[in-house]
Structure formats: structure tokens, C-alpha cells
Motif scaffolding. Structure first.
Motif, PDB file in Angstrom:
ATOM      1  N   LEU A 131       0.825  -1.206   0.000  1.00 14.22           N
ATOM      2  CA  LEU A 131       0.000   0.000   0.000  1.00 14.22           C
ATOM      3  C   LEU A 131       0.859   1.257   0.000  1.00 14.22           C
ATOM      4  N   ILE A 132       1.976   1.224   0.711  1.00 18.27           N
ATOM      5  CA  ILE A 132       2.882   2.383   0.696  1.00 18.27           C
ATOM      6  C   ILE A 132       3.510   2.543  -0.685  1.00 18.27           C
ATOM      7  N   ASP A 133       3.844   1.430  -1.344  1.00 20.76           N
ATOM      8  CA  ASP A 133       4.314   1.508  -2.735  1.00 20.76           C
ATOM      9  C   ASP A 133       3.293   2.246  -3.591  1.00 20.76           C
ATOM     10  N   GLY A 134       2.019   1.908  -3.375  1.00 18.24           N
ATOM     11  CA  GLY A 134       0.952   2.566  -4.127  1.00 18.24           C
ATOM     12  C   GLY A 134       0.851   4.044  -3.802  1.00 18.24           C
ATOM     13  N   SER A 370       5.642   1.349  12.586  1.00 15.68           N
ATOM     14  CA  SER A 370       7.088   1.133  12.410  1.00 15.68           C
ATOM     15  C   SER A 370       7.512   1.222  10.947  1.00 15.68           C
ATOM     16  N   THR A 371       6.552   1.327  10.036  1.00 13.80           N
ATOM     17  CA  THR A 371       6.859   1.295   8.603  1.00 13.80           C
ATOM     18  C   THR A 371       6.538   2.600   7.891  1.00 13.80           C
ATOM     19  N   LEU A 372       5.350   3.134   8.106  1.00 10.11           N
ATOM     20  CA  LEU A 372       4.870   4.274   7.322  1.00 10.11           C
ATOM     21  C   LEU A 372       5.806   5.476   7.407  1.00 10.11           C
ATOM     22  N   TYR A 373       6.228   5.840   8.604  1.00  3.42           N
ATOM     23  CA  TYR A 373       7.005   7.069   8.781  1.00  3.42           C
ATOM     24  C   TYR A 373       8.470   6.883   8.386  1.00  3.42           C
ATOM     25  N   LYS A 374       8.942   5.646   8.397  1.00  2.00           N
ATOM     26  CA  LYS A 374      10.295   5.368   7.890  1.00  2.00           C
ATOM     27  C   LYS A 374      10.332   5.469   6.376  1.00  2.00           C
ATOM     28  N   ARG A 375       9.329   4.891   5.741  1.00  2.64           N
ATOM     29  CA  ARG A 375       9.325   4.855   4.279  1.00  2.64           C
ATOM     30  C   ARG A 375       8.922   6.196   3.669  1.00  2.64           C
TER      31      ARG A 375
END
Length: 406
Positions: A131-134, A370-375
Motif C-alpha cells: 500500500l505504501i508503494d501505491g 514502524s513502517t509508514l514514517y520510515k518509508r
């Protein structure tokens, strides 16, 4: 000794109370005032009834753990939510008492065991990453609710239950109506019936062709006589709604709060320590608390709480958002601090009705935070905070939209 003071009757405030527009992450100021005055106070609901409001942490836990209070909405004195006439029915076993509550709950406990939920973590991580890729490949700015916060838990609960994700628009739209406090009983009833009809059809399909999913497990109890077809449908409806609506709101509301607390966001973005991530999830659950209209119960026998006798047939509301801000339990409670030990919060309730899906919610939030704000390290609001529309019109608090950019 129970309170027997007589004299002029104090003014009874209306409930729910309005939040301060300047502090949308904090409980209404009126709740803080009541908490300072004492653990219990009478409030007036939309229909004129006057249940007890419980504002302090210790008393909330005491009542939620007391067998003399009932979660059954048919009990005399149960505090009704705005606009509800009961026609939309009960939402599964969460509105029942033992022993029937325990019997039904045990049927779906195993899939939410911590070990089984942890085994899902890689799959949830892939959902979040995809979803973050999107997001990164799509328009900028974007509504984080529609593009990310809703799809994450929807995909997860669909996978767990076995509900086709291509039908997600049907249950997301109907769920919005079901949890909107301004919806009429007719609107809420129609949405509930449409959802129930859809899931009844899914149950029928699983009876004919069982699969390796939770829906098939539920359906499999119909031929044995453990559940009626209707009970199986109600159970599926409860799990589907609870499995995506609550977590979706925590993803978006938590993000909005962190963007207003850049020091805490930086700690979370820069850490590789899963313990700090887990701590951040617990603190955000404590600090925000999306079930802002309280956990409601009816008293079936006289009980004494906080020096006050609550009589059989009276209603009680535990407003956990102010219980989680009790300074007797949490130092400096209005400060967001992801390093504090907030595990004692009552965001998931307490007692026999404590949230069944909390291991799943915790794991999903840990993966997201742990993922959204890093990416997307430059993530920011794409509008002023005062232009964000908060869900003051819903049973579950959150934001209707969260425009973000990077």
C-alpha cells in the motif's frame, strides 16, 4: 459509607460532551471537570435518561469487572446511544452476558491467540508495504484514510475471515452508516440488514464448500447445532466491523496526532527497537482512545462504587478516554510520551468483555507505525489541523479524511 447527602440537586450535564476544537485529541473539557469533582456523576442522554458517568480509572475497572453489571441492551436502565431504537439488533456476543457470552466467544478465541496473530505479521507487513508503494507511486497529496488507513485492516480482516476483498466497498460504506451517530434508526437498520444479508450468503457458501478460513469455522458450527444460521451471521458481522473500523481509525488518528508531536514522531521514525514501537502503540491507544462514547452497562443488583450506591435498574457509562487520562494512574496524562509504560490503559476495556481482537489490532498498528514514517519520512499534513474533519458524529472517533503530502 455510601453517599446519602441530601440538598439541592446539582445541574445534570448533557452527554456526550463537546471537544475543544483547539484540542481534538483530548477528551472534552467537561469530562476533565467531572473527573476532578469525583469518580461518578449523573449525566443526561439524548432521550432524557440519566445514567451514571464513571470518569476515574479505578472505578471504571471495578465496574467492568463486576458480575452485577450487564452488557445486555435489553436490561432495564441500559443507556441507549443516540437515535437507537433497538431495531437494528444486537452486535453479537459483545451485547450479551455469561454464560451465553462466554459460550459464543470461545468459538472464535483461537484465531486471535497471540502466536497465531504473530504468524500473520509477515503477511501484514507485505500488505502495508504494498500500500505504501501505491502511495508513493500515486497522487501527492492524498487522503491517507482512503488510500491507506482503511485498506490495511480491511485487507487483513478479509484474509482472516475469508471475505472477498473485492466486496470491501459494500461493507465499508454500510459500516460508516452503522457507526454514524447521526444516522436514523431506519438508515442504521437498513445498513445492518444489507451487511447481514451479504454475510448470511457467505455463510451459506461455506456450508456448501468449506474453506480454510474463520468464516468456514463459524459456519461449521451450524450443522452441529452450536449456532443457528442467524447467530453465525451475527458473529461474522461483529468480527468484520470490529476488525477494520476500529483499527482504521487508530491508524489515521494516530498519524494525525504524531504529526502534531514531531519529537515523538522522530523517536518512532528513527528507532529499530520493537519494544519502543510496541510502547508507542500502547501510548497512542491510551492517549487517543477512539471509543469515545463510553462502554455502557446496566446494573442488575445494587452496588457501591466510590462511596455511591448505584441501584439495580440504573445505567452506567465508563468513559475510557478520560479514564486513560487519570492523573492518579498516568503521570502528566495529557502529554503524549511514547516512552512511557502505558500498558495499563483501558482502551480495550476490562473484564470478560475485554476486546477479543486486541492482539490483531496491536500487531497491525505496530507494523503500520514502524513502517509508514520510515518509508515516507517527510510525511506531513496537506492542510491546517483545524481543517481536518474529526468524527464527532460517529460512535467511533477518528477523522473522516486525512490529507497528507510528502
Amino acid at each position: 459509607m455510601a453517599d446519602t447527602v441530601t440538598g439541592p440537586r446539582p445541574e445534570v450535564p448533557d452527554f456526550p460532551m463537546e471537544r475543544s476544537a483547539r484540542c481534538p485529541f483530548d477528551p472534552p473539557p467537561g469530562l476533565r471537570k467531572l473527573q476532578e469533582e469525583g469518580p461518578l456523576a449523573k449525566v443526561r442522554l439524548w432521550d432524557g435518561t440519566e445514567p451514571w458517568l464513571v470518569t476515574r480509572y479505578a472505578e471504571q475497572r471495578a465496574i467492568l469487572g463486576d458480575a452485577r453489571v450487564s452488557a445486555d441492551t435489553d436490561q432495564p436502565g441500559y443507556p441507549p446511544k443516540a437515535g437507537s431504537d433497538g431495531s437494528e439488533g444486537k452486535l453479537g456476543f459483545i451485547m450479551m452476558d455469561d454464560p451465553e457470552h462466554a459460550r459464543l466467544r470461545r468459538m472464535v478465541t483461537a484465531p486471535f491467540a497471540i502466536k497465531k496473530i504473530e504468524a500473520m505479521r509477515p503477511a501484514v507487513q507485505k500488505i502495508v508495504d504494498d500500500l505504501i508503494d501505491g502511495l508513493l507511486a500515486g497522487p501527492n497529496p492524498v487522503d491517507l484514510v482512503e488510500a491507506f488507513a482503511l485498506p490495511v485492516p480491511s485487507l487483513v480482516i478479509c484474509e482472516l475471515l475469508g471475505v472477498p476483498y473485492e466486496d470491501h466497498e459494500l461493507f465499508q460504506e454500510n459500516t460508516k452508516t452503522m457507526v454514524r451517530s447521526t444516522a436514523t434508526p431506519e438508515e442504521r437498520g437498513a445498513a445492518t440488514r444489507e451487511m447481514a444479508g451479504y454475510l448470511a450468503g457467505q455463510i451459506t457458501k461455506r456450508l456448501a464448500e468449506p474453506q480454510d478460513d474463520l468464516l468456514s469455522s463459524i459456519a461449521g458450527r451450524v450443522p452441529t447445532g452450536e449456532l443457528t444460521h442467524r447467530q453465525a451471521t451475527e458473529m461474522a458481522l461483529l468480527l468484520l466491523i470490529a476488525g477494520h473500523e476500529t483499527t482504521a481509525n487508530m491508524v489515521a488518528l494516530g498519524t494525525a496526532a504524531l504529526l502534531q508531536h514531531p519529537d515523538q514522531l522522530a523517536l518512532l521514525r528513527e528507532t529499530d527497537d520493537p519494544k519502543l514501537v510496541a510502547s508507542a502503540v500502547e501510548e497512542l491507544l491510551r492517549y487517543l482512545h477512539i471509543t469515545h462514547l463510553g462502554r455502557r452497562r446496566a446494573v442488575t443488583e445494587d452496588i457501591e462504587i466510590g462511596g455511591q450506591v448505584i441501584k439495580a435498574g440504573e445505567g452506567v457509562i465508563m468513559v475510557n478516554e478520560i479514564g486513560n487520562r487519570d492523573p492518579e494512574v498516568f503521570a502528566d496524562p495529557d502529554r503524549l510520551d511514547i516512552t512511557r509504560d502505558a500498558r495499563r490503559h483501558v482502551a480495550f476495556g476490562f473484564g470478560i468483555h475485554q476486546c477479543l481482537g486486541q492482539p490483531l489490532a496491536r500487531m497491525e498498528l505496530q507494523v503500520v507505525y514502524s513502517t509508514l514514517y520510515k518509508r515516507i519520512p517527510t510525511l506531513k499534513l496537506a492542510c491546517a489541523l483545524e481543517d481536518v474533519k474529526f468524527k464527532n458524529d460517529a460512535f467511533i472517533y477518528g477523522v473522516h479524511e486525512l490529507p497528507v503530502a510528502w
